[in-house]
Design an enzyme around this catalytic site. Structure first.
Site, PDB file in Angstrom:
ATOM      1  N   HIS A   1       2.794   3.721  -8.871  1.00  0.00           N
ATOM      2  CA  HIS A   1       2.601   2.292  -9.181  1.00  0.00           C
ATOM      3  C   HIS A   1       3.804   1.741  -9.936  1.00  0.00           C
ATOM      4  O   HIS A   1       4.239   0.616  -9.683  1.00  0.00           O
ATOM      5  CB  HIS A   1       1.318   2.084  -9.993  1.00  0.00           C
ATOM      6  CG  HIS A   1       0.067   2.456  -9.246  1.00  0.00           C
ATOM      7  ND1 HIS A   1      -0.157   2.049  -7.944  1.00  0.00           N
ATOM      8  CD2 HIS A   1      -1.024   3.192  -9.598  1.00  0.00           C
ATOM      9  CE1 HIS A   1      -1.339   2.539  -7.542  1.00  0.00           C
ATOM     10  NE2 HIS A   1      -1.872   3.236  -8.524  1.00  0.00           N
TER      11      HIS A   1
ATOM     12  N   LEU B   1      10.644 -20.318  -4.855  1.00  0.00           N
ATOM     13  CA  LEU B   1       9.595 -19.480  -4.268  1.00  0.00           C
ATOM     14  C   LEU B   1       8.280 -19.608  -5.041  1.00  0.00           C
ATOM     15  O   LEU B   1       8.266 -19.576  -6.269  1.00  0.00           O
ATOM     16  CB  LEU B   1      10.057 -18.014  -4.314  1.00  0.00           C
ATOM     17  CG  LEU B   1       9.041 -16.966  -3.873  1.00  0.00           C
ATOM     18  CD1 LEU B   1       8.822 -17.025  -2.363  1.00  0.00           C
ATOM     19  CD2 LEU B   1       9.509 -15.560  -4.273  1.00  0.00           C
TER      20      LEU B   1
ATOM     21  N   ASP C   1       0.828  -1.207   0.000  1.00  0.00           N
ATOM     22  CA  ASP C   1       0.000   0.000   0.000  1.00  0.00           C
ATOM     23  C   ASP C   1       0.864   1.261   0.000  1.00  0.00           C
ATOM     24  O   ASP C   1       1.996   1.259   0.478  1.00  0.00           O
ATOM     25  CB  ASP C   1      -0.901  -0.017   1.251  1.00  0.00           C
ATOM     26  CG  ASP C   1      -2.052   0.971   1.141  1.00  0.00           C
ATOM     27  OD1 ASP C   1      -2.375   1.399   0.015  1.00  0.00           O
ATOM     28  OD2 ASP C   1      -2.639   1.323   2.189  1.00  0.00           O
TER      29      ASP C   1
HETATM   30  C1  IPE Z   1      -5.527  -2.672  -0.412  1.00  0.00           C
HETATM   31  O1  IPE Z   1      -5.113  -1.351  -0.554  1.00  0.00           O
HETATM   32  C2  IPE Z   1      -5.469  -3.373  -1.721  1.00  0.00           C
HETATM   33  C3  IPE Z   1      -4.148  -3.534  -2.312  1.00  0.00           C
HETATM   34  C4  IPE Z   1      -2.994  -3.215  -1.780  1.00  0.00           C
HETATM   35  C5  IPE Z   1      -4.131  -4.143  -3.608  1.00  0.00           C
HETATM   36  P1  IPE Z   1      -6.171  -0.162  -0.730  1.00  0.00           P
HETATM   37  O2  IPE Z   1      -5.382   1.084  -0.749  1.00  0.00           O
HETATM   38  O3  IPE Z   1      -7.029  -0.438  -1.902  1.00  0.00           O
HETATM   39  O4  IPE Z   1      -7.045  -0.317   0.581  1.00  0.00           O
HETATM   40  P2  IPE Z   1      -7.833   0.762   1.440  1.00  0.00           P
HETATM   41  O5  IPE Z   1      -8.679   1.543   0.486  1.00  0.00           O
HETATM   42  O6  IPE Z   1      -6.822   1.620   2.114  1.00  0.00           O
HETATM   43  O7  IPE Z   1      -8.606  -0.045   2.413  1.00  0.00           O
HETATM   44  C1  IPE Z   2      -1.315   0.316  -3.424  1.00  0.00           C
HETATM   45  O1  IPE Z   2      -1.131   1.687  -3.377  1.00  0.00           O
HETATM   46  C2  IPE Z   2      -1.523  -0.213  -4.823  1.00  0.00           C
HETATM   47  C3  IPE Z   2      -2.894  -0.645  -5.137  1.00  0.00           C
HETATM   48  C4  IPE Z   2      -3.896  -0.657  -4.311  1.00  0.00           C
HETATM   49  C5  IPE Z   2      -3.141  -1.077  -6.488  1.00  0.00           C
HETATM   50  P1  IPE Z   2      -2.367   2.686  -3.418  1.00  0.00           P
HETATM   51  O2  IPE Z   2      -2.701   2.959  -4.845  1.00  0.00           O
HETATM   52  O3  IPE Z   2      -3.479   2.197  -2.588  1.00  0.00           O
HETATM   53  O4  IPE Z   2      -1.716   3.974  -2.781  1.00  0.00           O
HETATM   54  P2  IPE Z   2      -2.390   4.933  -1.697  1.00  0.00           P
HETATM   55  O5  IPE Z   2      -2.826   4.057  -0.565  1.00  0.00           O
HETATM   56  O6  IPE Z   2      -3.528   5.616  -2.368  1.00  0.00           O
HETATM   57  O7  IPE Z   2      -1.285   5.850  -1.309  1.00  0.00           O
HETATM   58 MG    MG Z   3      -4.005   2.424  -0.652  1.00  0.00          MG
END
Ligand code: IPE
Ligand code: IPE
Ligand code: MG
Length: 255
Positions: free
Chosen positions: A37, A131, A20
């Site tokens: 990303h 892995l 995240d």
């Molecule tokens: C959880 O992250 C999903 C992934 C890392 C793929 P999100 O950023 O989508 O989750 P929330 O919105 O903080 O719960």
């Molecule tokens: C995690 O990073 C990647 C995915 C959920 C695909 P986020 O895109 O959720 O990044 P934040 O949480 O908005 O910073």
């Molecule tokens: Mg996120």
């Protein structure tokens, strides 16, 4: 922090990660979320390599949740494109490193090109014995559990299964992770202290590790730190400390 600090005899077999913070990482640098990303992919590559090197057997990465379909459509499209491009680019390297690729989640919901690329990479790496890299794509734990319940109900209805047969082990066989042990360690980056619909059943007794570090900054050093933290914990599974420190055979004798 180097690999020597890690006790190789008590490694978690399975580590699951909620990757995240890509968006916030990019925003902090005045960039758009997609840039985050892309940088996140570099962390994925490094963590996969380190996990393989130190002998982790299973690594599950939460890459895209069912809920993530609700993001702006440009971001969803960019994430799918990035997924396809990354797998296309990395499949040979994964294969060379003896990594076996798996996907869990609602595979049919993914764009066709994505399914095709994943199927190819899973095919190429199918016989690898190092892995196991498990990508959670269009994944939601509630979806997975409900699917399991539906399949179990159908099997009960046709008499293939008795309700009394439904043990933890049997239930496991209906989950998308049926071939993998439960994670001993679950890591979430970027400071959110929640599970976000990830592996709800399988995380029942996992050690949880939350760090403020955003995913693009989560590299080898941070990963080893999380494992070290895990190794310093006492996993009691409902018992008391003295029982954990006594060999299992002694516990059995004392009962
Ligand atoms: C959880 O992250 C999903 C992934 C890392 C793929 P999100 O950023 O989508 O989750 P929330 O919105 O903080 O719960
Ligand atoms: C995690 O990073 C990647 C995915 C959920 C695909 P986020 O895109 O959720 O990044 P934040 O949480 O908005 O910073
Ligand atoms: Mg996120």
């Amino acid at each position: 922090m180097d690999q020597q600090a890690i006790d190789k005899t008590s490694l978690p077999k399975h580590i699951a990660i909620i990757m995240d913070g890509n968006g916030r990482w990019a925003k902090e640098r005045g960039q758009d979320r997609i840039y985050g990303h892309h940088e996140g992919v570099l962390s994925v590559r490094e963590i996969v390599n380190v996990a393989g090197e130190i002998g982790i057997k299973y690594l599950t990465l939460y890459a895209f949740s069912t809920e993530n379909w609700n993001r702006p459509k440009e971001e969803v499209a960019a994430l799918m494109e990035l997924l396809v491009a990354t797998i296309r680019k990395e499949a040979d390297e994964l294969n060379k490193n003896n990594v076996r690729l798996h996907v869990i989640g609602d595979f049919a919901a993914l764009p066709e090109v994505c399914q095709k690329e994943m199927n190819e990479a899973m095919g190429i790496t199918a016989n690898n014995t190092g892995l196991n890299l498990i990508l959670a794509l269009s994944y939601s734990a509630k979806w997975e559990i409900l699917n399991a319940v539906k399949q179990i109900s159908q099997n009960v209805q046709i008499g293939k299964l008795q309700p009394t047969d439904i043990t933890d082990e049997i239930f496991h066989q209906y989950l998308s992770t049926h071939a993998f042990p439960d994670p001993e360690l679950m890591i979430r980056t970027s400071g959110e202290n929640r599970i976000s619909n990830f592996l709800l059943y399988q995380l029942a007794y996992s050690e949880l590790y939350f760090t403020a570090t955003h995913w693009p900054d989560f590299r080898k050093k941070q990963f080893l730190q999380a494992i070290l933290d895990y190794q310093q914990r006492e996993r009691r599974f409902g018992m008391i400390s003295e029982q954990i420190q006594t060999p299992q055979s002694e516990n059995a004798k004392n009962q």
